[in-house]
Design an enzyme around this catalytic site. Structure first.
Site, PDB file in Angstrom:
ATOM      1  N   LYS A  96       0.837  -1.211   0.000  1.00 48.75           N
ATOM      2  CA  LYS A  96       0.000   0.000   0.000  1.00 48.75           C
ATOM      3  C   LYS A  96       0.869   1.257   0.000  1.00 48.75           C
ATOM      4  O   LYS A  96       0.526   2.258  -0.621  1.00 48.75           O
ATOM      5  CB  LYS A  96      -0.958  -0.029   1.198  1.00 48.75           C
ATOM      6  CG  LYS A  96      -2.094  -1.015   0.971  1.00 48.75           C
ATOM      7  CD  LYS A  96      -2.847  -1.405   2.213  1.00 48.75           C
ATOM      8  CE  LYS A  96      -3.800  -2.568   1.908  1.00 48.75           C
ATOM      9  NZ  LYS A  96      -4.400  -3.145   3.100  1.00 48.75           N
TER      10      LYS A  96
ATOM     11  N   GLN B 269      -4.759  -1.790   9.268  1.00 46.67           N
ATOM     12  CA  GLN B 269      -4.477  -3.108   8.692  1.00 46.67           C
ATOM     13  C   GLN B 269      -4.991  -4.208   9.621  1.00 46.67           C
ATOM     14  O   GLN B 269      -4.668  -4.240  10.795  1.00 46.67           O
ATOM     15  CB  GLN B 269      -2.967  -3.253   8.460  1.00 46.67           C
ATOM     16  CG  GLN B 269      -2.578  -4.515   7.747  1.00 46.67           C
ATOM     17  CD  GLN B 269      -3.163  -4.603   6.330  1.00 46.67           C
ATOM     18  OE1 GLN B 269      -3.103  -3.668   5.562  1.00 46.67           O
ATOM     19  NE2 GLN B 269      -3.756  -5.749   6.011  1.00 46.67           N
TER      20      GLN B 269
ATOM     21  N   ASP C 154     -11.268   2.696   4.027  1.00 49.25           N
ATOM     22  CA  ASP C 154     -11.438   1.248   3.876  1.00 49.25           C
ATOM     23  C   ASP C 154     -12.921   0.882   3.829  1.00 49.25           C
ATOM     24  O   ASP C 154     -13.269  -0.268   3.563  1.00 49.25           O
ATOM     25  CB  ASP C 154     -10.775   0.527   5.061  1.00 49.25           C
ATOM     26  CG  ASP C 154      -9.717  -0.452   4.592  1.00 49.25           C
ATOM     27  OD1 ASP C 154      -9.677  -0.741   3.383  1.00 49.25           O
ATOM     28  OD2 ASP C 154      -8.943  -0.923   5.440  1.00 49.25           O
TER      29      ASP C 154
END
Ligand code: NDP
Length: 291
Positions: free
Chosen positions: A60, A104, A127
């Site tokens: 990322k 994450q 997200d």
């Protein structure tokens, strides 16, 4: 958009190239950021030292570099309490250089995933894990799109086939993939069926699909006899194939299914890169929403 597909071995099979399409999306993002002289920042929060998570975070960060987005990594130890994680997120919520917050996962077991997700500002939820972000999809209100299903929609659009009126079957009903996936297909006027572990005869349902999306996490769950001739097959699954030296594979028995499909995504190189590209797109959307 035929140039985003490679010809496969089947009669008319086309392989949907997620790497190429993701590159195109990232180029567009880079162009937009440069054209409008934007300063965009993504915070990546990592709790613990899970090796797979470390690899994803590095990917990322590389995507951010390619798009001209500044990435800021915040690593907390495995022993961090839920309160410490939420305190960090609240600081990032009010930090002006941070436009998007990515946490994450997976988390250490003592941390409540939902509580952490809900602590992210709705304006920085790149997200799209907050319940209200996912819920808004049901009423067709797209602020942030959950990255994986949004990436799948881009792949389907790249085939040039209209979703409207098609029989679509989504295997898997998780909050981050299966459910938003089904809603997004429904919003484009597909007839949608969702399958899960209690579905009685999976093959009987999947054989009806003009567009089949599998998001389960079981290698070779979808075999050739479960797929309609000419179907578009999208494989979200990411599994380690123990019978093949731990190689990365999807849910779909690719060798068996590909000759029947009209379009198919490979694993790796299909949905995975698209998920990451859509995260970059959401980060740019966040910047726009906050300005
Ligand atoms: P979850 O484990 O949260 O959900 C899996 C779903 O599959 C559940 O709804 C479960 O049903 C269903 N299921 C399990 N077994 C069967 C079965 N035998 N038949 C039918 N349905 C079944 O997983 P995620 O949604 O988070 O992820 C799914 C897969 O996608 C994983 O392999 C994951 O690694 C991958 N993934 C890939 C991404 C990418 O970018 N390529 C991004 C995100 C995920 P039930 O609800 O009844 O338990």
């Amino acid at each position: 958009m035929a140039h985003l597909c490679r010809k496969g071995k089947g009669k008319n099979l086309k392989i949907l190239d997620g790497v190429l399409l993701a590159e195109q999306i990232k180029d567009e993002i880079k162009g937009e950021i440069s054209r409008d002289s934007l300063i965009v920042g993504l915070a990546v929060v990592l709790v613990g030292d899970d090796q797979a998570s470390r690899i994803y975070v590095n990917h990322k960060k590389k995507d951010c570099e390619e798009c001209g987005i500044a990435s800021y990594e915040y690593t907390l130890p495995e022993s961090a309490t839920q309160e410490e994680v939420i305190t960090l997120i609240k600081q990032l919520n009010s930090d002006e250089k941070i436009n998007g917050i990515l946490i994450q996962q997976p988390f250490p077991k003592h941390i409540d995933v939902t509580a952490v997700n809900e602590s992210v500002s709705p304006l920085k939820d790149v997200d799209a894990f907050r319940a209200d972000t996912v819920g808004k999809i049901a009423v067709g209100d797209y602020g942030f799109l959950p990255c994986t299903p949004a990436g799948v929609m881009e792949l389907i659009h790249s085939t040039g086939v209209s979703v409207s009126g098609k029989e679509c079957v989504v295997v898997g009903r998780s909050n981050i993939v299966g459910k938003p996936m089904a809603l997004m297909l429904l919003n484009e006027s597909a007839t949608v069926t969702i399958c899960h572990s209690r579905t009685r005869d999976l093959g009987e349902v999947t054989r009806r699909a003009d567009i089949l999306v599998s998001a389960v996490g079981k290698a070779r769950l979808i075999t050739a006899d479960m797929v309609k001739e000419g179907a578009i097959v999208i494989d979200v699954g990411m599994n380690r194939d123990n019978s093949n030296g731990g190689k990365l594979c999807g849910d779909v028995d690719y060798a068996g299914v590909a000759p029947k499909a009209s379009f198919i995504t490979p694993v790796p190189g299909g949905v995975g890169p698209m998920t990451r590209a859509l995260l970059m797109k959401n980060t740019l959307t966040a910047k726009r929403l906050q300005s």
